[in-house]
Design a protein around this motif. Structure first.
Motif, PDB file in Angstrom:
ATOM      1  N   HIS A   1      -9.706 -26.596 -13.506  1.00  0.00           N
ATOM      2  CA  HIS A   1      -8.994 -25.812 -14.481  1.00  0.00           C
ATOM      3  C   HIS A   1      -7.486 -25.755 -13.730  1.00  0.00           C
ATOM      4  O   HIS A   1      -6.743 -25.426 -14.580  1.00  0.00           O
ATOM      5  N   ILE A   2      -7.257 -25.937 -12.433  1.00  0.00           N
ATOM      6  CA  ILE A   2      -6.009 -26.104 -11.770  1.00  0.00           C
ATOM      7  C   ILE A   2      -5.468 -27.438 -11.385  1.00  0.00           C
ATOM      8  O   ILE A   2      -4.572 -27.976 -11.930  1.00  0.00           O
ATOM      9  N   PHE A   3      -6.425 -28.038 -10.502  1.00  0.00           N
ATOM     10  CA  PHE A   3      -6.138 -29.330 -10.058  1.00  0.00           C
ATOM     11  C   PHE A   3      -6.200 -30.641 -11.023  1.00  0.00           C
ATOM     12  O   PHE A   3      -5.274 -31.370 -11.067  1.00  0.00           O
TER      13      PHE A   3
ATOM     14  N   TYR B   1      -0.019 -36.625 -13.700  1.00  0.00           N
ATOM     15  CA  TYR B   1       0.543 -37.649 -12.929  1.00  0.00           C
ATOM     16  C   TYR B   1      -0.167 -39.012 -12.955  1.00  0.00           C
ATOM     17  O   TYR B   1       0.397 -39.920 -12.265  1.00  0.00           O
ATOM     18  N   GLY B   2      -1.131 -39.170 -13.852  1.00  0.00           N
ATOM     19  CA  GLY B   2      -2.147 -40.347 -13.970  1.00  0.00           C
ATOM     20  C   GLY B   2      -2.787 -40.840 -12.677  1.00  0.00           C
ATOM     21  O   GLY B   2      -3.304 -41.871 -12.244  1.00  0.00           O
ATOM     22  N   LEU B   3      -3.142 -39.560 -11.902  1.00  0.00           N
ATOM     23  CA  LEU B   3      -4.009 -39.753 -10.493  1.00  0.00           C
ATOM     24  C   LEU B   3      -5.476 -39.502 -10.818  1.00  0.00           C
ATOM     25  O   LEU B   3      -5.797 -38.707 -11.775  1.00  0.00           O
TER      26      LEU B   3
END
Length: 66
Positions: free
Chosen positions: A9-11, A18-20
């Motif tokens: 929910h956060i990370f 950022y496409g990570l």
């Protein structure tokens, strides 16, 4: 423990922004427990290019095992 909920929910939205990609380690016995990851969430993470790893089935306290 709410760590897995925080990851999703956060990370996770930040990673997506950022496409990570990341590796999410799951305690398999806790799948579908309220506040933990559901099977659907795990499949979604995987389908979006993230890795899913097992962090044991029951997460025993290894220092207390002999």
């Amino acid at each position: 423990m709410m760590v897995m909920k925080l990851n999703t929910h956060i990370f996770y939205p930040i990673l997506e922004k950022y496409g990570l990609k990341a590796t999410f380690y799951v305690i398999t016995r806790q799948i579908n427990i309220p506040g933990k990851l559901s099977e659907e969430q795990i499949k979604d993470l995987y389908n979006h290019g993230n890795e899913i790893g097992s962090h044991t089935h029951t997460h025993p306290h290894l220092t207390k095992l002999s």
